[in-house]
Design a protein around this motif. Structure first.
Motif, short mmCIF file in Angstrom:
data_model
loop_
_atom_site.label_atom_id
_atom_site.label_comp_id
_atom_site.label_asym_id
_atom_site.label_seq_id
_atom_site.Cartn_x
_atom_site.Cartn_y
_atom_site.Cartn_z
N VAL A 568 7.20 8.91 7.24
CA VAL A 568 8.05 7.72 7.21
C VAL A 568 9.09 7.90 6.12
CG1 VAL A 568 8.14 5.22 6.92
CG2 VAL A 568 6.13 6.28 7.99
N CYS A 569 10.35 7.65 6.45
CA CYS A 569 11.42 7.75 5.44
C CYS A 569 12.34 6.55 5.57
CB CYS A 569 12.21 9.05 5.63
SG CYS A 569 13.52 9.25 4.39
N GLY A 570 12.59 5.90 4.43
CA GLY A 570 13.51 4.77 4.43
C GLY A 570 13.17 3.72 3.39
N ASP A 571 13.67 2.53 3.61
CA ASP A 571 13.51 1.40 2.70
C ASP A 571 12.04 1.00 2.57
OD1 ASP A 571 13.94 -1.04 1.27
OD2 ASP A 571 13.90 -2.09 3.19
N GLU A 572 11.53 1.03 1.34
CA GLU A 572 10.11 0.77 1.13
C GLU A 572 9.75 -0.70 1.35
OE1 GLU A 572 6.65 1.53 -2.24
OE2 GLU A 572 8.73 1.32 -2.88
N LYS A 573 10.56 -1.60 0.80
CA LYS A 573 10.18 -3.01 0.81
C LYS A 573 10.13 -3.59 2.21
CE LYS A 573 11.69 -5.54 -2.53
NZ LYS A 573 12.55 -6.36 -3.43
N ASN A 574 11.07 -3.19 3.08
CA ASN A 574 11.15 -3.78 4.41
C ASN A 574 10.64 -2.83 5.49
OD1 ASN A 574 12.41 -6.29 3.53
ND2 ASN A 574 14.20 -5.05 3.09
N MET A 575 11.44 -1.83 5.84
CA MET A 575 11.09 -0.96 6.96
C MET A 575 9.75 -0.27 6.78
SD MET A 575 10.84 2.38 8.18
CE MET A 575 11.66 3.32 6.90
N ALA A 576 9.57 0.40 5.65
CA ALA A 576 8.35 1.18 5.46
C ALA A 576 7.11 0.29 5.47
CB ALA A 576 8.42 1.97 4.15
N ASN A 577 7.24 -0.89 4.91
CA ASN A 577 6.11 -1.83 4.92
C ASN A 577 5.81 -2.30 6.33
OD1 ASN A 577 4.18 -3.64 3.47
ND2 ASN A 577 5.48 -5.21 4.36
N ASP A 578 6.87 -2.59 7.11
CA ASP A 578 6.67 -3.02 8.50
C ASP A 578 6.02 -1.92 9.33
OD1 ASP A 578 7.78 -5.46 7.91
OD2 ASP A 578 9.78 -4.96 8.67
N VAL A 579 6.46 -0.68 9.12
CA VAL A 579 5.89 0.45 9.85
C VAL A 579 4.42 0.63 9.49
CG1 VAL A 579 5.92 2.98 10.02
CG2 VAL A 579 8.05 1.68 10.23
N HIS A 580 4.09 0.48 8.22
CA HIS A 580 2.69 0.61 7.78
C HIS A 580 1.82 -0.43 8.47
CE1 HIS A 580 -0.44 1.75 4.79
NE2 HIS A 580 -0.84 0.51 5.01
N LEU A 581 2.29 -1.67 8.49
CA LEU A 581 1.52 -2.73 9.14
C LEU A 581 1.38 -2.48 10.64
CD1 LEU A 581 2.99 -5.86 7.30
CD2 LEU A 581 0.78 -4.76 6.90
N THR A 582 2.43 -1.92 11.24
CA THR A 582 2.38 -1.60 12.67
C THR A 582 1.36 -0.51 12.96
OG1 THR A 582 4.70 -2.22 12.93
CG2 THR A 582 3.75 -0.83 14.65
N LEU A 583 1.31 0.50 12.10
CA LEU A 583 0.32 1.57 12.28
C LEU A 583 -1.10 1.01 12.18
CD1 LEU A 583 2.03 4.41 10.22
CD2 LEU A 583 1.55 4.47 12.68
N GLU A 584 -1.32 0.11 11.24
CA GLU A 584 -2.64 -0.52 11.13
C GLU A 584 -2.96 -1.33 12.39
OE1 GLU A 584 -3.08 -2.84 7.61
OE2 GLU A 584 -3.22 -1.11 6.28
N LYS A 585 -1.96 -2.04 12.89
CA LYS A 585 -2.15 -2.84 14.10
C LYS A 585 -2.51 -1.96 15.30
CE LYS A 585 0.17 -6.46 16.81
NZ LYS A 585 1.42 -7.26 16.94
N ILE A 586 -1.87 -0.79 15.38
CA ILE A 586 -2.17 0.16 16.46
C ILE A 586 -3.60 0.67 16.34
CG2 ILE A 586 -1.62 2.48 17.32
CD1 ILE A 586 1.33 1.84 16.73
N LEU A 587 -4.05 0.94 15.13
CA LEU A 587 -5.42 1.40 14.93
C LEU A 587 -6.42 0.32 15.33
CD1 LEU A 587 -5.02 3.22 11.48
CD2 LEU A 587 -5.47 4.31 13.69
N VAL A 588 -6.10 -0.92 15.03
CA VAL A 588 -6.98 -2.03 15.43
C VAL A 588 -7.01 -2.17 16.95
CG1 VAL A 588 -7.25 -4.54 15.38
CG2 VAL A 588 -6.69 -3.30 13.27
#
Length: 616
Positions: A568-588
């Motif tokens: 993941v490369c980009g803005d930590e506060k917004n994009m990267a955080n949203d991507v992280h939460l999405t990955l967790e959601k996919i795992l669930v």
């Protein structure tokens, strides 16, 4: 430590002489002197035959001082590589003094070994809102958990790297320092909290640590020094270029193009620089440090507001180097960001009652509101600071910090070149036009044939897998796609066969599809296996990369189960955080995991370097 009669075997006269001499010695002089004195004792000689020998007081039972442990563990937590680089230097110096050194990133260190540590040196940066860097998170969490062992027999020291323009300056280092003390460890030297211009303060801290650990070993011991063990090779520095962060290379601009199409609301520059003759080497995933110039308009307005003479010569550093006031403001000092330490210094210099009021305890939110989005010209105008001499005022400023950009090229494909992908930042705030210091310099004032001071910032935490057959998933909207262009160039040159999948997003397909023809060619040739795009302004409902990820959740989960590395490369506060939460959601959703289990899964991926982030 200052020598006294009460804490040493010396007379008052000897202690006074030694206290005057020892602080002036450099490392090689201390080592030589230690070896000389040791040899004198071993051969029965006397280095000072005329010196009086104090007689021990036999009426007092004096216990021999415990031997200093020769084992030292150096742990670093680093996002961009600065803490790692300093740790290497520290390990080399310790090794040259005969210490048995273990050097490791916090992510690779086994926490259970902590209870065996005798001397622990921690060097760590801080990210965003006071968070630890990615490779420090597991160790940080372990140390702050109930599983952390008591460390009553350990000694420690902490060095923090940060940026005073952030509210939680060096917070991770402060957390480590406090927690190690709570666990019973004894502090070797005080913690050092370093700003972006960290070299001098970090060197002082290293000297203090070496001294406290008894760095003055005999030359014979130094010659037979133990090798550094651990996960990082400290010998690699010998092969590095002579150009560095403190001695940047003047890279010639080869090309400077706007990647966005006509009608776009954005301007993204593709800059190609020559590294020929520099000896600089990099790998995909590394960053380029760039030293920019401040905007000339801001510099001239500041000189006018302060009623300075732009041609006046001033001293800019401890070496006594001179520049004109205008050149110093243009190239040497940071003037686009305000920090609390700067306001404190200015308030003291000007004895300014209103600034004192703003800095009072209880007005933290007012201070945050004022600092946000303002620069030095705002401060000068808002608080009527004109009349302060230029040399006094500018001596309060910190040096211009470099800007780090993810490299968007591969040396395999473009030898002696380095490419950047930089979005121009320009906006209006507080009644004035504002300019991104480096992005506007690159976009408006840099042409082919000009030079730019640069250095390579190695990033061991964002690298292609050693096994070229490993699948990779790359998520990088906007300029976050830069390192993935480098990845593809590298894999094309090396013939890597592993699957690859890119998620890219921006505003509009027609004008903002960065490097579109290259991605299409790589897809056609099979270098890139899959690509999903999201253009947020092309539809009524805004669609981002995380939405495309959810649409492909099943396939994404299958790739992860196959061992794919997620980048993941980009803005930590917004994009990267949203991507992280999405990955967790996919795992669930796809893995039938609980929210807690999904979070732990992501943590394990991070620790195993199967989830790597280059965020800012």
């Amino acid at each position: 430590m200052e020598l006294q009669v009460t804490n040493s075997p010396f007379t008052p006269e000897q202690a006074e002489l030694l206290n005057r001499l020892l602080p002036t010695l450099i490392d090689t002089q201390r080592i030589w002197l230690s070896g000389y004195l040791t040899a004198s004792i071993q051969t029965g000689g006397n280095a000072g035959t005329n010196a009086p020998v104090p007689v021990a007081d036999t009426s007092v039972n004096v216990e021999a001082a415990p031997a200093v442990s020769k084992e030292v563990t150096v742990l670093f937590g680093s996002q961009t590589g600065n803490a790692q680089g300093l740790s290497k230097k520290l390990a080399q110096q310790l090794t040259s003094q005969g210490f048995d050194v273990t050097l490791s990133s916090m992510g690779d260190y086994k926490p259970n070994n902590l209870k065996k540590v005798q001397n622990l040196l921690v060097l760590v940066s801080t990210q965003g809102e006071g968070d630890p860097p990615d490779n420090a998170i597991p160790f940080y969490e372990f140390l702050h958990s109930k599983r952390a062992p008591q460390l009553a027999d350990a000694k420690y020291a902490v060095l923090g790297l940060g940026d005073t323009s952030y509210e939680f300056f060096c917070q991770t280092a402060k957390d480590f320092d406090k927690r190690l003390e709570e666990l019973g460890a004894e502090r070797i030297v005080s913690r050092a909290d370093c700003d972006v211009d960290f070299e001098e303060q970090a060197a002082e801290w290293i000297d203090q640590v070496l001294s406290a650990l008894g760095q003055a070993q005999s030359s014979a011991t130094a010659a037979g020094a133990a090798a550094v063990s651990g996960t990082t090779d400290t010998t690699e520095a010998a092969a590095e270029s002579s150009y560095s962060r403190t001695r940047p290379f003047p890279a010639e601009v080869l090309e400077n193009l706007n990647l966005n199409g006509r009608g776009s609301s954005r301007e993204t520059r593709h800059v190609e620089l020559s590294l020929e003759g520099s000896g600089l080497q990099y790998e995909p995933g590394d960053s380029l440090g760039v030293y920019p110039e401040n905007h000339p308009l801001l510099v001239d307005e500041l000189i006018q507001a302060m009623e300075w003479d732009g041609n006046e010569s001033i001293v800019i550093n401890k070496n006594g180097d001179h520049l004109s006031v205008r050149d110093a403001l243009l190239r040497h000092y940071e003037i686009s960001v305000l920090t609390k330490p700067l306001l404190e210094k200015v308030a003291g210099l000007a004895d300014h009652e209103q600034l004192y009021d703003l800095l009072e305890e209880g007005r933290e939110q007012d201070l945050r509101n004022y600092l946000y989005g303002r620069d030095l010209l705002d401060l000068v105008q808002d608080y009527s600071l004109k009349g302060i001499p230029a040399d006094e005022f500018l001596s309060l400023l910190r040096k211009m910090p470099s800007r780090l950009y993810s490299i968007s090229s591969s040396m395999q494909a473009a030898p002696d070149e380095v490419h950047l992908t930089v979005r121009k930042v320009e906006y209006e705030q507080h009644g004035r036009q504002r300019y991104g210091v480096c992005s506007v310099h690159l976009a408006e004032r840099l042409e082919a044939g000009d030079t730019l001071p640069v250095y390579i910032q190695h990033n061991e935490n964002f690298k292609l897998p050693h096994d070229a057959s490993t699948p990779i998933i790359m998520i990088g909207p906007g300029t976050g796609v830069a390192p993935f262009r480098a990845f593809m160039m590298e894999r094309e040159e090396t013939g890597a066969e592993g699957k690859s999948w890119l998620f890219f997003g921006d505003q509009r397909f027609a004008t903002d599809f960065l490097y579109q023809t290259e991605w299409q060619r790589w897809l056609k040739d099979g270098i890139l296996t899959r690509m999903d795009v999201a253009f947020s302004r092309d539809t009524d409902q805004k669609v981002y990369v995380q939405h495309r990820m959810m649409e492909r959740s099943r396939e994404l989960y299958e790739w992860i189960q196959e061992g794919a590395i997620v980048y993941v490369c980009g803005d930590e506060k917004n994009m990267a955080n949203d991507v992280h939460l999405t990955l967790e959601k996919i795992l669930v959703q796809e893995g039938n995991l609980s929210q807690e289990a999904a979070a732990e899964y992501m943590s394990n991926m991070l620790q195993q370097k199967r989830y790597q982030r280059d965020v800012y």
